[in-house]
Write a protein that holds these residues in place. Structure first.
Motif, PDB file in Angstrom:
ATOM      1  N   UNK A  87     -19.085   1.087   8.184  1.00 42.31           N
ATOM      2  CA  UNK A  87     -20.497   1.188   8.771  1.00 42.31           C
ATOM      3  C   UNK A  87     -20.290   1.970  10.283  1.00 42.31           C
ATOM      4  N   UNK A  88     -19.285   1.278  11.065  1.00 40.98           N
ATOM      5  CA  UNK A  88     -19.238   2.003  12.358  1.00 40.98           C
ATOM      6  C   UNK A  88     -18.557   3.387  12.244  1.00 40.98           C
ATOM      7  N   UNK A  89     -17.763   3.653  11.244  1.00 41.71           N
ATOM      8  CA  UNK A  89     -17.175   4.958  11.355  1.00 41.71           C
ATOM      9  C   UNK A  89     -18.124   5.964  10.761  1.00 41.71           C
ATOM     10  N   UNK A  90     -19.079   5.530   9.872  1.00 37.30           N
ATOM     11  CA  UNK A  90     -20.062   6.607   9.448  1.00 37.30           C
ATOM     12  C   UNK A  90     -21.164   6.799  10.703  1.00 37.30           C
ATOM     13  N   UNK A  91     -21.240   5.735  11.535  1.00 36.93           N
ATOM     14  CA  UNK A  91     -22.298   5.873  12.484  1.00 36.93           C
ATOM     15  C   UNK A  91     -21.389   6.967  13.748  1.00 36.93           C
ATOM     16  N   UNK A  92     -20.484   6.636  13.828  1.00 34.35           N
ATOM     17  CA  UNK A  92     -19.513   7.281  14.847  1.00 34.35           C
ATOM     18  C   UNK A  92     -19.345   8.855  14.530  1.00 34.35           C
ATOM     19  N   UNK A  93     -19.187   9.046  13.275  1.00 37.16           N
ATOM     20  CA  UNK A  93     -18.876  10.447  12.843  1.00 37.16           C
ATOM     21  C   UNK A  93     -20.135  11.089  13.191  1.00 37.16           C
ATOM     22  N   UNK A  94     -21.214  10.616  12.840  1.00 41.60           N
ATOM     23  CA  UNK A  94     -22.510  11.662  13.065  1.00 41.60           C
ATOM     24  C   UNK A  94     -22.579  12.090  14.534  1.00 41.60           C
ATOM     25  N   UNK A  95     -21.838  11.501  15.732  1.00 41.69           N
ATOM     26  CA  UNK A  95     -21.810  11.913  17.072  1.00 41.69           C
ATOM     27  C   UNK A  95     -21.012  12.870  17.430  1.00 41.69           C
ATOM     28  N   UNK A  96     -19.873  13.205  16.205  1.00 43.01           N
ATOM     29  CA  UNK A  96     -18.932  14.092  16.469  1.00 43.01           C
ATOM     30  C   UNK A  96     -18.310  14.050  17.761  1.00 43.01           C
ATOM     31  N   UNK A  97     -17.675  12.767  18.254  1.00 38.23           N
ATOM     32  CA  UNK A  97     -17.205  12.411  19.401  1.00 38.23           C
ATOM     33  C   UNK A  97     -15.779  13.317  19.861  1.00 38.23           C
ATOM     34  N   UNK A  98     -15.588  13.221  20.870  1.00 40.81           N
ATOM     35  CA  UNK A  98     -14.043  13.602  21.374  1.00 40.81           C
ATOM     36  C   UNK A  98     -13.092  12.579  21.456  1.00 40.81           C
ATOM     37  N   UNK A  99     -13.914  11.498  21.899  1.00 45.55           N
ATOM     38  CA  UNK A  99     -12.892  10.215  22.161  1.00 45.55           C
ATOM     39  C   UNK A  99     -13.773   9.129  21.761  1.00 45.55           C
ATOM     40  N   UNK A 100     -13.063   8.184  20.917  1.00 45.99           N
ATOM     41  CA  UNK A 100     -13.798   6.956  20.497  1.00 45.99           C
ATOM     42  C   UNK A 100     -13.012   5.841  21.243  1.00 45.99           C
ATOM     43  N   UNK A 101     -13.691   4.869  22.010  1.00 42.68           N
ATOM     44  CA  UNK A 101     -13.026   3.858  22.722  1.00 42.68           C
ATOM     45  C   UNK A 101     -13.760   2.419  22.055  1.00 42.68           C
ATOM     46  N   UNK A 102     -12.682   1.366  21.885  1.00 39.72           N
ATOM     47  CA  UNK A 102     -13.073  -0.085  21.369  1.00 39.72           C
ATOM     48  C   UNK A 102     -12.410  -1.099  22.046  1.00 39.72           C
TER      49      UNK A 102
END
Lengths: 322, 257
Positions: free
Chosen positions: B101-116
Motif C-alpha cells: 500500500x505504501x509503495x503504491x502511494x509513494x510511487x504516485x509522488x515520483x520522489x527522488x528520495x524515500x526516507x523511513x
C-alpha cells in the motif's frame, strides 16, 4: 509433506561463522533432516564449520564486490528457488543483513515475514513462531498461512549452538543475477570502531548506563565498573540518541539483545524498548533514584538511590579487593 | 528534489499497549501520535531539501479512522503535504501488505528520495522500508546514521555490527534512518498554525489499485497469546550510603567476584 527443506541465512565474521548462524543451524536440524546454509559472499572459510553444525549443503553467492547484501543475496536466493530447489522455511538472524535480505526476498516470493522471534515449532505443515511483545511480558505465537516458503528471523541466543560433528558441506555456487536498478548501492569505505574487552552481546557481565547518569562524562563510571568485572559496557537508547555513546553500545529492541549472567542497570528507568534487550539476563541489578522505575519490576537486587553516590563506592570497594 | 517520508501514527507509547482479545492484534483505537522514530526521517528530509535549495517534503502514512494528528505534527515541522491511506479493508494487513500500500502511494509522488525509520515503535517488524524499496525496484541503504545528497546520489553512513560503512547510492533510492541521525526540530507556533491548512489527500487501497489486502491478504494468523513466565520478585532496598555492600555481596553469591 511436512517441513523437509530448511535454509539458514549464514554469515561470516573474522573468518568463522557467526554465533547466530550456528544457533540457527543447530535448531534447524532438530526440525528437519535437510538443512542448507545460504551464504552471501565466499563460503570457503566457513564450509567446514557450517557442515559441522548441521548444514548438508552450502549455497554461496561469491564475493559481493561492495554491493549491500539485501537485494543481492535475495536475488540469488530467488534464482535458486526458481531453479527448482524450493525451501519450506528460511531462518534469518535478527540483525542488519538478515533483516534486509528477508525483506527483499519476501517481495520476490510474495510471502509474509515474521521477525523478532525467539522460538519456532513445526507441526505437520504448520510452522509457528513466537515473539515476545510489551517488553517481554506477553508471548505471541503466529502461524504462517498460505504456501511455503516461510520466512522468519530470530533474536540472538534464542537457541543454544551445539556441534553435530557433521562433515564439511558441499558448496554450490549461487551467483547474484543482474540486479538492474536495485543494485545501485555500493560500499565505498568500511570503518571498524575499536573496542576492548568482551563483546556486548557475548559478555558474561554487562553494565549499562542511562539518562540517570545526568551527563555524558559520568558514563566513565559505567566503563570503569564494566572493566573491573571483565564485562562489557552498554547503554539505553536515551543516551545513544543524545550522542553520549555510539549506537553499537545500545541495549534494547532497536539495539543489541544481551543475555549475560548479570546485568547491572545504572540510572536506567526500564522503558519497554530497553527491557526487551536485557530481560533475558540471569541476574539483574538496578540502581535508580525513582522508586517507581519499571526496571525494579525485573530486578533481583534493586537499589533506590543516586548512581553518583552508589557507583563510586561500589567501584572503590571492588578495586579494593584487587 | 522531492523527498517522501513514510510516517506512522501510533498509540502514545506512554500508554501501555494492549492486544485485542478477539483479533489478537494491537489495539489502535486510542488517539494516535507521530511515531518518534519517524520524526528523525522528517527532519532529515527537511534538511536535505534545504541543502538542495529546492524541492519539498511529502508524507505518506497508513492509519485507521482517517487519523491525521500525527501527520499534522510532521506538517507543522515543515513538510508540505501528505497522503493518508485510510481504509477499513486494510485492517489486519501484515508487513508485506502494508508495504504494498505504501509503495503504491509513494510511487504516485515520483520522489527522488524515500526516507523511513528503521522500524516503528509499536509493531517493530522492521521490514517495511526494504520491502517498499523492493516493490518500487529502488536501490536502498538501511540503518543510516548520516545522509547527504550530492550529484544525484545519496552518500550514507550505514551502521554495521562492527562500526559503519560509507555507501553511495544513485537516486531515486530509499534510505532508512536510525534514531539520532539528526535532532528533530520542535514545531513552531507558526508551523502548527500553517499545518492546519496544508493538503492531506485521503485515499483507499482500491484508489491505489492494491487488492488482496487486510486479513484476506495476510500470510499469517495469530495462534496464541500467553503471559511470559514472570521473574520472581527481587529485593529492593533504599540506599543508606552503604547499599554498595549489598551489590558486592550479591556479586559474590553469584560468583561473579
Amino acid at each position: 509433506m511436512g517441513i523437509s527443506n530448511i535454509w539458514v541465512f549464514s554469515q561470516e565474521s573474522n573468518g568463522t561463522a557467526t554465533s547466530g548462524t550456528l544457533e540457527l543451524l543447530t535448531h534447524a536440524r532438530t526440525l528437519s533432516g535437510g538443512v542448507t546454509a545460504f551464504v552471501g559472499g565466499d563460503a570457503s572459510a566457513i564450509a567446514g564449520i557450517l557442515g559441522e553444525y548441521g548444514a548438508t549443503k552450502v549455497y554461496a553467492t561469491g564475493d559481493l564486490g561492495g554491493a549491500l547484501p539485501g537485494a543481492a543475496v535475495a536475488s540469488a536466493m530467488k534464482a535458486v528457488i526458481d531453479g527448482g530447489d524450493s525451501p519450506d522455511l528460511i531462518l534469518f538472524p535478527q540483525n542488519y543483513e538478515g533483516r534486509d535480505v528477508m525483506s527483499r526476498l519476501s517481495v520476490k516470493v510474495d510471502r509474509t515475514v515474521l521477525t523478532n522471534n525467539v522460538a519456532v515449532a513445526v507441526d505437520g505443515d504448520t510452522v509457528t513462531v513466537t515473539t515476545p511483545v510489551f517488553g517481554g511480558n506477553t508471548l505471541v505465537s503466529t502461524s504462517f498461512s498460505g504456501s511455503a516458503p516461510y520466512l522468519a528471523s530470530f533474536r540472538p541466543k534464542s537457541f543454544a549452538a551445539e556441534s553435530a560433528s557433521g562433515a564439511e558441506a558441499e558448496v554450490v555456487a549461487a551467483p547474484v543475477p543482474d540486479l538492474g536498478s536495485t543494485g545501485g548501492a555500493t560500499v565505498t569505505a568500511v570503518h571498524v570502531e575499536e573496542s576492548t574487552g568482551p563483546k556486548l552481546d557475548e559478555a558474561d557481565v554487562v553494565v549499562s548506563g542511562g539518562r540517570g547518569l545526568g551527563e555524558s562524562d559520568k558514563f566513565s563510571m559505567v566503563d570503569d565498573l564494566a572493566k573491573i568485572l571483565n564485562g562489557a559496557a552498554g547503554a539505553s537508547r536515551a543516551i545513544v540518541d543524545a550522542g553520549w555513546v555510539p549506537y553499537s553500545m545500545q541495549v534494547g529492541q532497536t539495539g543489541k539483545v544481551v543475555k549475560p549472567n548479570v546485568y547491572i542497570a545504572a540510572g536506567i528507568s526500564g522503558a519497554t524498548q530497553h527491557m526487551v534487550g536485557m530481560k533475558g539476563a540471569k541476574n539483574i541489578i538496578a540502581i535508580n533514584k525513582d522508586a517507581e522505575a519499571p526496571i525494579f519490576g525485573v530486578a533481583d537486587l534493586g537499589i533506590i538511590g543516586d548512581v553518583h553516590k552508589v557507583l563510586p563506592k561500589l567501584i572503590e570497594a571492588l578495586e579494593g579487593r584487587g | 528534489m522531492k523527498v517522501v517520508v513514510c510516517v506512522k501514527q501510533i498509540p502514545d507509547p506512554a500508554d501501555p499497549g494492549a492486544l485485542d482479545p478477539e483479533s489478537k492484534t494491537l489495539v489502535r483505537d486510542a488517539k494516535l501520535i507521530l511515531d518518534e522514530s519517524d520524526s528523525y526521517g522528517v527532519e532529515m528530509a527537511l534538511q536535505l531539501v534545504d541543502a538542495a535549495g529546492e524541492g519539498e517534503v511529502h508524507l505518506v502514512s497508513m492509519a485507521p479512522n482517517n487519523e491525521t494528528a500525527g501527520l499534522r505534527t510532521a506538517l507543522a515541522m515543515g513538510a508540505a503535504s501528505a497522503t493518508l491511506i485510510s481504509d477499513e479493508a486494510l485492517k489486519g494487513s501484515d508487513a508485506l501488505g502494508t508495504a504494498k500500500v505504501l509503495a503504491a502511494a509513494i510511487a504516485r509522488q515520483e520522489p527522488d528520495l524515500v526516507l523511513a525509520a528503521t522500524e516503528s515503535s509499536d509493531g517493530y517488524t522492521g521490514t517495511v522500508p526494504e520491502q517498499v524499496a523492493a516493490l518500487m525496484d529502488l536501490p536502498s541503504v538501511t540503518f543510516a546514521k548520516s545522509v547527504a545528497v550530492d550529484g544525484g546520489a545519496a552518500k550514507v553512513q550505514r551502521q554495521t555490527e562492527a562500526g559503519y560503512d560509507e555507501v553511495t547510492c544513485p537516486l531515486p533510492a530509499l534510505v532508512s534512518v536510525t534514531a539520532g541521525v539528526v535532532e528533530p526540530r520542535y514545531p513552531s507556533f507558526k508551523g502548527i498554525m500553517a499545518a492546519k491548512s496544508k493538503p492531506v489527500e485521503t485515499v483507499t487501497a482500491a484508489d491505489l489499485g492494491v487488492t488482496s489486502v487486510g486479513w484476506e491478504g495476510s500470510g499469517q494468523t495469530v495462534a496464541s497469546v500467553e503471559q511470559a513466565p514472570a521473574r520472581e520478585a527481587g529485593t529492593i532496598i533504599e540506599d543508606d550510603g552503604e547499599s554498595f555492600g549489598k551489590i558486592v555481596e550479591y556479586l559474590e553469591t553469584i560468583k561473579v567476584i
